[in-house]
Scaffold this motif. Structure first.
Motif, PDB file in Angstrom:
ATOM      1  N   ASN A  31       0.809  -1.217   0.000  1.00  0.00           N
ATOM      2  CA  ASN A  31       0.000   0.000   0.000  1.00  0.00           C
ATOM      3  C   ASN A  31       0.846   1.272   0.000  1.00  0.00           C
ATOM      4  OD1 ASN A  31      -2.479  -1.269  -0.149  1.00  0.00           O
ATOM      5  ND2 ASN A  31      -2.593  -1.530   2.064  1.00  0.00           N
ATOM      6  N   LEU A  32       2.012   1.207  -0.620  1.00  0.00           N
ATOM      7  CA  LEU A  32       2.856   2.388  -0.772  1.00  0.00           C
ATOM      8  C   LEU A  32       2.398   3.136  -2.011  1.00  0.00           C
ATOM      9  CD1 LEU A  32       6.375   0.875  -0.064  1.00  0.00           C
ATOM     10  CD2 LEU A  32       4.984   2.245   1.468  1.00  0.00           C
ATOM     11  N   HIS A  33       1.870   4.309  -1.823  1.00  0.00           N
ATOM     12  CA  HIS A  33       1.375   5.101  -2.934  1.00  0.00           C
ATOM     13  C   HIS A  33       2.463   6.100  -3.361  1.00  0.00           C
ATOM     14  CE1 HIS A  33      -2.588   3.368  -2.654  1.00  0.00           C
ATOM     15  NE2 HIS A  33      -2.548   3.550  -1.341  1.00  0.00           N
ATOM     16  N   LEU A  34       3.556   5.555  -3.853  1.00  0.00           N
ATOM     17  CA  LEU A  34       4.641   6.391  -4.338  1.00  0.00           C
ATOM     18  C   LEU A  34       4.355   6.805  -5.770  1.00  0.00           C
ATOM     19  CD1 LEU A  34       7.606   4.261  -2.973  1.00  0.00           C
ATOM     20  CD2 LEU A  34       6.590   6.280  -1.939  1.00  0.00           C
ATOM     21  N   LYS A  35       5.015   7.836  -6.215  1.00  0.00           N
ATOM     22  CA  LYS A  35       4.775   8.343  -7.562  1.00  0.00           C
ATOM     23  C   LYS A  35       5.123   7.296  -8.619  1.00  0.00           C
ATOM     24  CE  LYS A  35       5.602  12.627  -8.375  1.00  0.00           C
ATOM     25  NZ  LYS A  35       6.261  13.919  -8.589  1.00  0.00           N
ATOM     26  N   GLY A  36       6.218   6.580  -8.433  1.00  0.00           N
ATOM     27  CA  GLY A  36       6.649   5.597  -9.423  1.00  0.00           C
ATOM     28  C   GLY A  36       6.142   4.187  -9.156  1.00  0.00           C
ATOM     29  N   ALA A  37       5.388   3.980  -8.078  1.00  0.00           N
ATOM     30  CA  ALA A  37       4.954   2.639  -7.713  1.00  0.00           C
ATOM     31  C   ALA A  37       3.647   2.292  -8.421  1.00  0.00           C
ATOM     32  CB  ALA A  37       4.771   2.528  -6.206  1.00  0.00           C
ATOM     33  N   VAL A  38       3.736   1.450  -9.417  1.00  0.00           N
ATOM     34  CA  VAL A  38       2.542   0.978 -10.100  1.00  0.00           C
ATOM     35  C   VAL A  38       2.431  -0.519  -9.864  1.00  0.00           C
ATOM     36  CG1 VAL A  38       2.567   2.744 -11.867  1.00  0.00           C
ATOM     37  CG2 VAL A  38       3.823   0.662 -12.248  1.00  0.00           C
ATOM     38  N   PRO A  39       1.225  -1.041  -9.717  1.00  0.00           N
ATOM     39  CA  PRO A  39       1.083  -2.479  -9.535  1.00  0.00           C
ATOM     40  C   PRO A  39       1.526  -3.220 -10.796  1.00  0.00           C
ATOM     41  CG  PRO A  39      -1.061  -1.389  -9.530  1.00  0.00           C
ATOM     42  CD  PRO A  39      -0.028  -0.328  -9.633  1.00  0.00           C
ATOM     43  N   MET A  40       2.218  -4.309 -10.618  1.00  0.00           N
ATOM     44  CA  MET A  40       2.695  -5.123 -11.735  1.00  0.00           C
ATOM     45  C   MET A  40       2.114  -6.520 -11.573  1.00  0.00           C
ATOM     46  SD  MET A  40       5.872  -3.242 -12.954  1.00  0.00           S
ATOM     47  CE  MET A  40       6.291  -4.474 -14.007  1.00  0.00           C
ATOM     48  N   PRO A  41       0.889  -6.752 -12.065  1.00  0.00           N
ATOM     49  CA  PRO A  41       0.217  -8.023 -11.817  1.00  0.00           C
ATOM     50  C   PRO A  41       0.994  -9.234 -12.316  1.00  0.00           C
ATOM     51  CG  PRO A  41      -1.257  -6.479 -12.931  1.00  0.00           C
ATOM     52  CD  PRO A  41       0.072  -5.838 -12.836  1.00  0.00           C
ATOM     53  N   GLY A  42       1.643  -9.132 -13.462  1.00  0.00           N
ATOM     54  CA  GLY A  42       2.388 -10.275 -13.984  1.00  0.00           C
ATOM     55  C   GLY A  42       3.574 -10.640 -13.114  1.00  0.00           C
ATOM     56  N   LEU A  43       4.275  -9.628 -12.623  1.00  0.00           N
ATOM     57  CA  LEU A  43       5.433  -9.851 -11.758  1.00  0.00           C
ATOM     58  C   LEU A  43       5.004 -10.449 -10.425  1.00  0.00           C
ATOM     59  CD1 LEU A  43       8.533  -9.311 -11.524  1.00  0.00           C
ATOM     60  CD2 LEU A  43       7.914  -7.178 -10.408  1.00  0.00           C
ATOM     61  N   TYR A  44       3.954  -9.908  -9.839  1.00  0.00           N
ATOM     62  CA  TYR A  44       3.475 -10.413  -8.558  1.00  0.00           C
ATOM     63  C   TYR A  44       2.920 -11.828  -8.699  1.00  0.00           C
ATOM     64  CZ  TYR A  44       3.710  -5.491  -7.126  1.00  0.00           C
ATOM     65  OH  TYR A  44       4.119  -4.227  -6.855  1.00  0.00           O
ATOM     66  N   LEU A  45       2.250 -12.115  -9.808  1.00  0.00           N
ATOM     67  CA  LEU A  45       1.733 -13.460 -10.044  1.00  0.00           C
ATOM     68  C   LEU A  45       2.877 -14.455 -10.164  1.00  0.00           C
ATOM     69  CD1 LEU A  45      -0.688 -15.339 -10.755  1.00  0.00           C
ATOM     70  CD2 LEU A  45      -0.257 -14.749 -13.134  1.00  0.00           C
ATOM     71  N   PHE A  46       3.900 -14.114 -10.931  1.00  0.00           N
ATOM     72  CA  PHE A  46       5.043 -15.009 -11.108  1.00  0.00           C
ATOM     73  C   PHE A  46       5.715 -15.325  -9.776  1.00  0.00           C
ATOM     74  CE2 PHE A  46       9.654 -15.416 -11.554  1.00  0.00           C
ATOM     75  CZ  PHE A  46       9.717 -16.604 -12.272  1.00  0.00           C
ATOM     76  N   TRP A  47       6.030 -14.293  -9.008  1.00  0.00           N
ATOM     77  CA  TRP A  47       6.746 -14.512  -7.759  1.00  0.00           C
ATOM     78  C   TRP A  47       5.861 -15.171  -6.702  1.00  0.00           C
ATOM     79  CZ3 TRP A  47      11.542 -15.144  -7.921  1.00  0.00           C
ATOM     80  CH2 TRP A  47      12.358 -14.391  -8.753  1.00  0.00           C
ATOM     81  N   GLY A  48       4.575 -14.861  -6.681  1.00  0.00           N
ATOM     82  CA  GLY A  48       3.673 -15.514  -5.734  1.00  0.00           C
ATOM     83  C   GLY A  48       3.588 -17.009  -5.985  1.00  0.00           C
ATOM     84  N   VAL A  49       3.409 -17.391  -7.252  1.00  0.00           N
ATOM     85  CA  VAL A  49       3.338 -18.814  -7.599  1.00  0.00           C
ATOM     86  C   VAL A  49       4.686 -19.488  -7.342  1.00  0.00           C
ATOM     87  CG1 VAL A  49       3.050 -20.413  -9.531  1.00  0.00           C
ATOM     88  CG2 VAL A  49       1.451 -18.532  -9.228  1.00  0.00           C
ATOM     89  N   ALA A  50       5.781 -18.818  -7.700  1.00  0.00           N
ATOM     90  CA  ALA A  50       7.111 -19.396  -7.497  1.00  0.00           C
ATOM     91  C   ALA A  50       7.387 -19.656  -6.016  1.00  0.00           C
ATOM     92  CB  ALA A  50       8.179 -18.474  -8.085  1.00  0.00           C
ATOM     93  N   LEU A  51       7.036 -18.714  -5.156  1.00  0.00           N
ATOM     94  CA  LEU A  51       7.281 -18.903  -3.728  1.00  0.00           C
ATOM     95  C   LEU A  51       6.433 -20.024  -3.145  1.00  0.00           C
ATOM     96  CD1 LEU A  51       7.611 -15.215  -2.503  1.00  0.00           C
ATOM     97  CD2 LEU A  51       9.419 -16.892  -2.793  1.00  0.00           C
ATOM     98  N   ILE A  52       5.193 -20.134  -3.582  1.00  0.00           N
ATOM     99  CA  ILE A  52       4.333 -21.208  -3.075  1.00  0.00           C
ATOM    100  C   ILE A  52       4.836 -22.569  -3.548  1.00  0.00           C
ATOM    101  CG2 ILE A  52       2.014 -22.187  -3.252  1.00  0.00           C
ATOM    102  CD1 ILE A  52       0.968 -19.295  -3.101  1.00  0.00           C
ATOM    103  N   ILE A  53       5.248 -22.678  -4.803  1.00  0.00           N
ATOM    104  CA  ILE A  53       5.762 -23.945  -5.318  1.00  0.00           C
ATOM    105  C   ILE A  53       7.044 -24.343  -4.592  1.00  0.00           C
ATOM    106  CG2 ILE A  53       6.826 -25.013  -7.349  1.00  0.00           C
ATOM    107  CD1 ILE A  53       4.731 -23.547  -9.026  1.00  0.00           C
ATOM    108  N   VAL A  54       7.938 -23.392  -4.380  1.00  0.00           N
ATOM    109  CA  VAL A  54       9.184 -23.689  -3.664  1.00  0.00           C
ATOM    110  C   VAL A  54       8.898 -24.117  -2.235  1.00  0.00           C
ATOM    111  CG1 VAL A  54      11.269 -22.597  -2.737  1.00  0.00           C
ATOM    112  CG2 VAL A  54      10.664 -22.284  -5.118  1.00  0.00           C
ATOM    113  N   ALA A  55       7.951 -23.488  -1.575  1.00  0.00           N
ATOM    114  CA  ALA A  55       7.604 -23.875  -0.202  1.00  0.00           C
ATOM    115  C   ALA A  55       7.082 -25.308  -0.148  1.00  0.00           C
ATOM    116  CB  ALA A  55       6.568 -22.912   0.366  1.00  0.00           C
ATOM    117  N   VAL A  56       6.262 -25.681  -1.105  1.00  0.00           N
ATOM    118  CA  VAL A  56       5.728 -27.052  -1.125  1.00  0.00           C
ATOM    119  C   VAL A  56       6.852 -28.059  -1.393  1.00  0.00           C
ATOM    120  CG1 VAL A  56       4.212 -28.614  -2.407  1.00  0.00           C
ATOM    121  CG2 VAL A  56       3.403 -26.346  -1.747  1.00  0.00           C
ATOM    122  N   ILE A  57       7.732 -27.742  -2.332  1.00  0.00           N
ATOM    123  CA  ILE A  57       8.836 -28.656  -2.646  1.00  0.00           C
ATOM    124  C   ILE A  57       9.765 -28.817  -1.443  1.00  0.00           C
ATOM    125  CG2 ILE A  57      10.937 -28.886  -4.036  1.00  0.00           C
ATOM    126  CD1 ILE A  57       9.340 -27.669  -6.363  1.00  0.00           C
TER     127      ILE A  57
END
Length: 94
Positions: A31-57
């Motif tokens: 929730n940082l509303h910085l001038k240059g901070a835009v949500p990056m759904p593709g980046l967050y999706l990639f890292w979210g899935v990657a972290l969950i898969i690594v945790a399960v493995i």
């Protein structure tokens, strides 16, 4: 036994962080509303899935394999966490 307990705690942290990235894909990070901070759904999706898969493995390895393999997998997960932090924070800094 202690290493399995610590691995479970580490995996819980990875799951919480991966879940946060997956559920907050269309919002600014932390929730940082910085001038240059835009949500990056593709980046967050990639890292979210990657972290969950690594945790399960890692949890499967902790329950079935030797301590050396488990610790190696945790070291790789720490490097993955570092890469995730660098790429996500890079989106906040223009």
């Amino acid at each position: 036994m202690l290493i399995q307990l610590l691995t479970a705690c580490f995996n819980l942290i990875l799951l919480i962080e991966g879940g946060y990235l997956l559920t907050h894909r269309h919002r600014p990070l932390f929730n940082l509303h910085l001038k240059g901070a835009v949500p990056m759904p593709g980046l967050y999706l990639f890292w979210g899935v990657a972290l969950i898969i690594v945790a399960v493995i890692i949890e499967i390895l902790a329950l079935t394999c030797s301590m050396v393999i488990t610790l190696s997998a945790i070291a790789v997960a720490c490097l993955l966490e570092l890469a995730m932090t660098l790429t996500v924070v890079r989106t906040l800094i223009p």
